[in-house]
Design an enzyme around this catalytic site. Structure first.
Site, PDB file in Angstrom:
ATOM      1  N   ASP A   3       0.861  -1.178   0.000  1.00 50.09           N
ATOM      2  CA  ASP A   3       0.000   0.000   0.000  1.00 50.09           C
ATOM      3  C   ASP A   3       0.897   1.227   0.000  1.00 50.09           C
ATOM      4  OD1 ASP A   3      -2.503   1.462   0.276  1.00 50.09           O
ATOM      5  OD2 ASP A   3      -1.882   1.900   2.319  1.00 50.09           O
ATOM      6  N   SER A   4       0.339   2.366  -0.358  1.00 53.96           N
ATOM      7  CA  SER A   4       1.095   3.615  -0.303  1.00 53.96           C
ATOM      8  C   SER A   4       1.516   3.958   1.122  1.00 53.96           C
ATOM      9  CB  SER A   4       0.252   4.751  -0.868  1.00 53.96           C
ATOM     10  OG  SER A   4      -0.967   4.839  -0.164  1.00 53.96           O
ATOM     11  N   GLU A  54      -6.271  10.310   9.136  1.00 52.72           N
ATOM     12  CA  GLU A  54      -4.946  10.249   9.760  1.00 52.72           C
ATOM     13  C   GLU A  54      -4.836  11.237  10.919  1.00 52.72           C
ATOM     14  OE1 GLU A  54      -2.016  10.270   6.619  1.00 52.72           O
ATOM     15  OE2 GLU A  54      -2.480   8.173   6.195  1.00 52.72           O
ATOM     16  N   CYS A  93     -11.221   3.555  -1.083  1.00 54.41           N
ATOM     17  CA  CYS A  93      -9.912   3.927  -0.536  1.00 54.41           C
ATOM     18  C   CYS A  93      -9.743   3.194   0.789  1.00 54.41           C
ATOM     19  CB  CYS A  93      -9.835   5.438  -0.341  1.00 54.41           C
ATOM     20  SG  CYS A  93      -8.339   5.984   0.509  1.00 54.41           S
ATOM     21  N   HIS A 101      -8.578   3.968   3.530  1.00 50.35           N
ATOM     22  CA  HIS A 101      -8.835   4.689   4.782  1.00 50.35           C
ATOM     23  C   HIS A 101     -10.319   4.807   5.119  1.00 50.35           C
ATOM     24  CE1 HIS A 101      -4.668   5.884   4.442  1.00 50.35           C
ATOM     25  NE2 HIS A 101      -4.731   6.600   5.553  1.00 50.35           N
TER      26      HIS A 101
END
Lengths: 271, 271
Positions: free
Chosen positions: B12-13, B154, B186, B188
């Site tokens: 993942d990024s 985040e 996504c 998140h």
């Protein structure tokens, strides 16, 4: 070519550093500028000190290869963590945004209660507090990381209800601590000036680190005899980016308000 | 070692992909997992297709060197842009999150008006629309990039007033277009499920691409005879990151809800 005829190099984690370029152009209209935006790895402000230092060294090496006569670290996070290392490692004058911002805030503050907003990396570094207290040991510095502000500016939400609420969330605790001056410790924040002014009121000066940095760099280059004296033509901006170049024109209009040469995409040698 | 005894690789990024790891563990509790979070270059979702593809190839090469028996692209942006290139270039099964998410949405939707939220890169790729319309050509797909949601998660703002207002800003236009299903495109976004549910109401199923991806991968590995059959012990998670390893433990608790081996910081060979 005489050294003072070379361009000034400027780097940033992305395109926010164009707010610094804009101010550099204002105070030194004849200087050529090479701008590097590390848009493939942006942001730096959420990353660790080690990673920020590594990236900053790679950016500086790229600029020195152009070549340039000095390097301006437009990114607050990189200024906060990497400036000492860059000065140690490279043989040109390197300027950051922290010391000029700290000095400008001290000039404006009467009660010496200074607020600082910035990225997580900048606030974690405590660089503004250290710079301020080096000049005035009794000054009080109250800092707050504001990680949502950069993406908010990049989304174009610089005014309106959501923006105001996010700003209240971040700034109310600083206001409660009676700050009398606020340092905008990130290249993106000048674009939020109007909205921040609405939230903090007109009595608290906002210190734009881009403005103070540009004046500082001009003063220092003049002392070192490094200004392109005698040049009549306007300075030219040569932009480089590490991610796609095509979006640069759109951003440069918003951040810089002026055209530049066409941006060129580059890969930085790492390690 | 027999090939089916090797770990599954996941990249993942950043750390968001741990929501996918969590689901992989749920459906395949005996599988070992190697996780790579490219935290030094996060996010991918704001970057260009070329850069996303380049980063995804570097991530995959790192995982294959462990070695791993297959690669799961947990990042929606990388799945959207790089999956074809990874399949072409590397000789292991590579799975993304887009096709499983699209299929899950088609199962839930009755009116075939499907909403998709994701990063700028994911939405720009049109990958969900293409995957959905490949199965059901008449389906209507309404997409919207939501760049503020990742930094908001985040920041830990997964509920409350600001979060709700930001979600309304992004989701109201989709609701006006009468979507009957919403893909959380996504890694998140599953952490915002409760807040999203409050904004869209209970009548619209939320498709969590992590859940559908895990089921899909388990099914495919079983067909290929690549599950670690006969293993009794629980699977182990080996995490690697490209930025500092120390913050990983804190994040893994939030995203994964389970302990892992200690994260190791690595530098990826580039180019």
């Amino acid at each position: 070519m005489k050294r003072n005829q070379l361009p000034i190099g400027v780097f940033d984690s992305g395109i926010g550093g164009l707010t610094v370029v804009k101010q550099l152009r204002r105070v030194m209209p004849h200087e050529d500028l090479v701008y590097l935006g590390d848009t493939a790895r942006v942001p730096y402000g959420t990353k660790s000190p080690e990673t920020v230092v590594r990236f900053a060294c790679e950016d500086t090496r790229f600029l020195l290869d152009r070549p340039v006569k000095s390097v301006v670290v437009a990114c607050n996070s990189a200024s906060a963590w990497a400036l000492n290392e860059l000065e140690r490692r490279f043989d040109v004058p390197v300027f950051g945004v922290i010391v000029p911002g700290a000095e400008a805030a001290l000039k404006r503050s009467r009660t010496l209660r200074i607020g600082v907003i910035g990225t997580r990396a900048t606030v974690r570094s405590d660089a503004y507090r250290l710079a301020i207290r080096k000049s005035v040991p009794g000054a009080r510095v109250i800092s707050r990381p504001c990680p949502l502000l950069v993406p908010m500016v990049e989304e174009g939400w610089t005014r309106g209800d959501v923006t105001r609420r996010v700003l209240h969330e971040y700034l109310d605790p600083l206001l409660k601590q009676s700050i009398d001056t606020l340092i905008l410790g990130c290249t993106h924040y000048p674009l939020l000036k109007t909205a921040i002014r609405e939230v903090v009121g007109t009595g608290i000066p906002l210190v734009d680190s881009a403005v103070s940095c540009a004046k500082y760099v001009a003063g220092r280059l003049e002392k070192m005899d490094l200004l392109a004296e005698g040049r009549r033509r306007s300075g030219v901006i040569f932009p480089f980016v590490t991610d796609e170049a095509s979006r640069f024109a759109e951003f440069s209009k918003r951040f810089l308000g002026a055209p530049t040469k066409k941006a060129i995409r580059v890969e930085l040698p790492t390690g």
